[in-house]
Design a protein around this motif. Structure first.
Motif, PDB file in Angstrom:
ATOM      1  N   ALA A  39      76.535  12.863  37.724  1.00 13.79           N
ATOM      2  CA  ALA A  39      75.611  12.627  36.644  1.00 13.79           C
ATOM      3  C   ALA A  39      75.632  13.724  35.861  1.00 13.79           C
ATOM      4  O   ALA A  39      75.572  13.738  34.695  1.00 13.79           O
ATOM      5  N   LYS A  40      75.177  14.841  36.344  1.00 15.98           N
ATOM      6  CA  LYS A  40      74.918  16.312  35.581  1.00 15.98           C
ATOM      7  C   LYS A  40      76.357  16.649  34.744  1.00 15.98           C
ATOM      8  O   LYS A  40      75.912  16.963  33.501  1.00 15.98           O
ATOM      9  N   LEU A  41      77.383  16.675  35.605  1.00 21.09           N
ATOM     10  CA  LEU A  41      78.541  17.078  34.687  1.00 21.09           C
ATOM     11  C   LEU A  41      78.909  16.173  33.578  1.00 21.09           C
ATOM     12  O   LEU A  41      79.354  16.463  32.407  1.00 21.09           O
ATOM     13  N   ILE A  42      78.653  14.618  33.899  1.00 17.30           N
ATOM     14  CA  ILE A  42      78.914  13.679  32.737  1.00 17.30           C
ATOM     15  C   ILE A  42      78.079  13.979  31.683  1.00 17.30           C
ATOM     16  O   ILE A  42      78.647  13.980  30.436  1.00 17.30           O
ATOM     17  N   ALA A  43      76.572  14.000  31.985  1.00 19.65           N
ATOM     18  CA  ALA A  43      75.793  14.216  30.986  1.00 19.65           C
ATOM     19  C   ALA A  43      76.027  15.585  29.876  1.00 19.65           C
ATOM     20  O   ALA A  43      76.352  15.574  28.830  1.00 19.65           O
ATOM     21  N   LYS A  44      76.610  16.594  30.800  1.00 19.37           N
ATOM     22  CA  LYS A  44      76.926  17.837  30.038  1.00 19.37           C
ATOM     23  C   LYS A  44      78.209  17.784  29.224  1.00 19.37           C
ATOM     24  O   LYS A  44      78.281  17.981  28.047  1.00 19.37           O
ATOM     25  N   ASN A  45      79.238  16.840  29.785  1.00 23.02           N
ATOM     26  CA  ASN A  45      80.327  16.749  28.861  1.00 23.02           C
ATOM     27  C   ASN A  45      80.147  15.999  27.652  1.00 23.02           C
ATOM     28  O   ASN A  45      80.798  16.124  26.697  1.00 23.02           O
ATOM     29  N   LEU A  46      79.339  15.017  27.826  1.00 17.38           N
ATOM     30  CA  LEU A  46      78.855  14.008  26.633  1.00 17.38           C
ATOM     31  C   LEU A  46      77.696  14.534  25.762  1.00 17.38           C
ATOM     32  O   LEU A  46      77.468  13.834  24.695  1.00 17.38           O
ATOM     33  N   ASN A  47      77.041  15.510  25.998  1.00 16.17           N
ATOM     34  CA  ASN A  47      76.077  15.949  25.372  1.00 16.17           C
ATOM     35  C   ASN A  47      74.940  15.012  25.533  1.00 16.17           C
ATOM     36  O   ASN A  47      74.201  14.873  24.744  1.00 16.17           O
ATOM     37  N   PHE A  48      74.765  14.183  26.571  1.00 22.58           N
ATOM     38  CA  PHE A  48      73.608  13.254  26.795  1.00 22.58           C
ATOM     39  C   PHE A  48      72.443  13.999  27.613  1.00 22.58           C
ATOM     40  O   PHE A  48      72.884  15.099  28.398  1.00 22.58           O
ATOM     41  N   VAL A  49      71.406  13.422  27.648  1.00 22.60           N
ATOM     42  CA  VAL A  49      70.175  13.767  28.410  1.00 22.60           C
ATOM     43  C   VAL A  49      70.540  13.291  29.943  1.00 22.60           C
ATOM     44  O   VAL A  49      71.029  12.285  29.990  1.00 22.60           O
ATOM     45  N   TYR A  50      70.253  14.186  30.926  1.00 23.39           N
ATOM     46  CA  TYR A  50      70.321  13.567  32.108  1.00 23.39           C
ATOM     47  C   TYR A  50      68.851  13.487  32.707  1.00 23.39           C
ATOM     48  O   TYR A  50      68.202  14.190  32.584  1.00 23.39           O
ATOM     49  N   CYS A  51      68.741  12.330  33.499  1.00 22.31           N
ATOM     50  CA  CYS A  51      67.534  12.059  34.287  1.00 22.31           C
ATOM     51  C   CYS A  51      67.638  11.776  35.766  1.00 22.31           C
ATOM     52  O   CYS A  51      68.411  10.828  35.998  1.00 22.31           O
TER      53      CYS A  51
END
Ligand code: C5P
Length: 219
Positions: A17-29
C-alpha cells in the motif's frame, strides 16, 4: 480515487500500500495502526483489553492523529509519537480483542472515512473494501500462506534484532487471523468485488506491478 487493500496479518499489505501510494502520489492510511494505538492506550493506563467502558473513556480523553512524513506514516497519541510502540508483541497479541469492540470500530471507521473524504487515498486494513469504503474504485484482497507470512515476519524481526521462533510467529499469525475473521462486527473478509492476489510466490516488485496493473484497469 480510493484504493482498498485488505487481507490477513502479515500478508504485506502495508508494504504494498505504501509503495502504491508513493507511485501515485496518494495519501496512505494504515488503519491497523489506529487499532494498535487504542490497544497501546489501554495498556499504558492499565485498562483491560476487554473493558469496553474503560477503553471508550480513554478514547474520549485522548487524541489519536496521523502525519505523513518522508519515511512513512507516523502515529501520535496526544503529542507523543508512538509509531514504534504500537509494534510490540504485547500490542500485536492483544489488538484483536480491542478491535472486536463495536464502539471502538464505530469511532475509528468514522475517522477513516473522514480521512478518505476529500483526497486520493490508499487504505489498508481488514474491512476497508467491505465496510469503510464500500464504493472504493479498486479493492484488493492480499493473501499468502501462513508459512510464508511467518517466514517474512521472522526475517523482518531478525533485521530488528528480535529472535522469536518461527513456530511461535506462525501460531500468533494464525490465532490473530482466526479472531479477526470470526468477530461479530466487520470481520476480515474478502469483499465480493475485491480482486484476490496470492503473494506467496511473488516478490514485492511483482506484487506492486500486479496491483498497479489492477489499479490502471479498474481505476
Ligand atoms: O494491519 P495490522 O496487522 O497492523 O492490524 C492490527 C490489528 O488491527 C488486526 O489484527 C485487527 O485486529 C485490527 N484491524 C481491524 N480492522 C482494520 C485494520 C486492523 O480490525 N481495518
Amino acid at each position: 480515487m480510493q484504493i482498498a487493500i485488505d487481507g490477513p496479518a502479515s500478508a504485506g499489505k502495508s508494504t504494498i500500500a505504501k509503495l502504491i501510494a508513493k507511485n501515485l502520489n496518494f495519501v496512505y492510511c494504515d488503519t491497523g495502526a489506529m487499532y494498535r494505538t487504542v490497544t497501546l492506550l489501554a495498556k499504558k493506563n492499565n485498562v483491560g483489553y476487554g473493558d469496553t467502558l474503560g477503553i471508550l473513556k480513554l478514547m474520549s480523553e485522548h487524541k489519536i492523529h496521523f502525519t505523513n512524513e518522508i519515511d512513512g506514516q507516523h502515529v501520535f497519541l496526544d503529542e507523543e509519537d508512538v509509531s514504534k510502540d504500537i509494534r510490540t508483541e504485547e500490542v500485536t497479541n492483544n489488538v484483536s480483542q480491542v478491535s472486536a469492540i463495536k464502539e471502538v470500530r464505530t469511532q475509528l471507521v468514522q475517522m477513516q472515512r473522514d480521512m478518505a473524504n476529500d483526497t486520493n487515498i490508499v487504505m489498508d486494513g481488514r474491512d476497508i473494501g467491505t465496510t469503510v469504503l464500500p464504493n472504493a474504485e479498486v479493492k484488493i484482497f492480499l493473501i499468502a500462506s501462513v508459512e510464508v507470512r511467518a517466514q517474512r515476519r521472522y526475517k523482518e524481526n531478525l533485521e530488528r534484532g528480535i529472535n522469536t521462533p518461527l513456530k511461535e510467529l506462525q501460531d500468533e499469525i494464525a490465532a490473530r487471523d482466526y479472531k479477526d475473521s470470526h468477530r461479530e462486527i466487520s470481520p476480515l473478509k474478502k469483499a465480493d468485488d475485491a480482486i484476490e492476489v496470492d503473494t506467496s510466490d511473488m516478490t514485492i516488485e511483482e506484487v506492486v506491478k500486479k496491483v498497479s496493473e489492477i489499479v490502471n484497469k479498474q481505476g
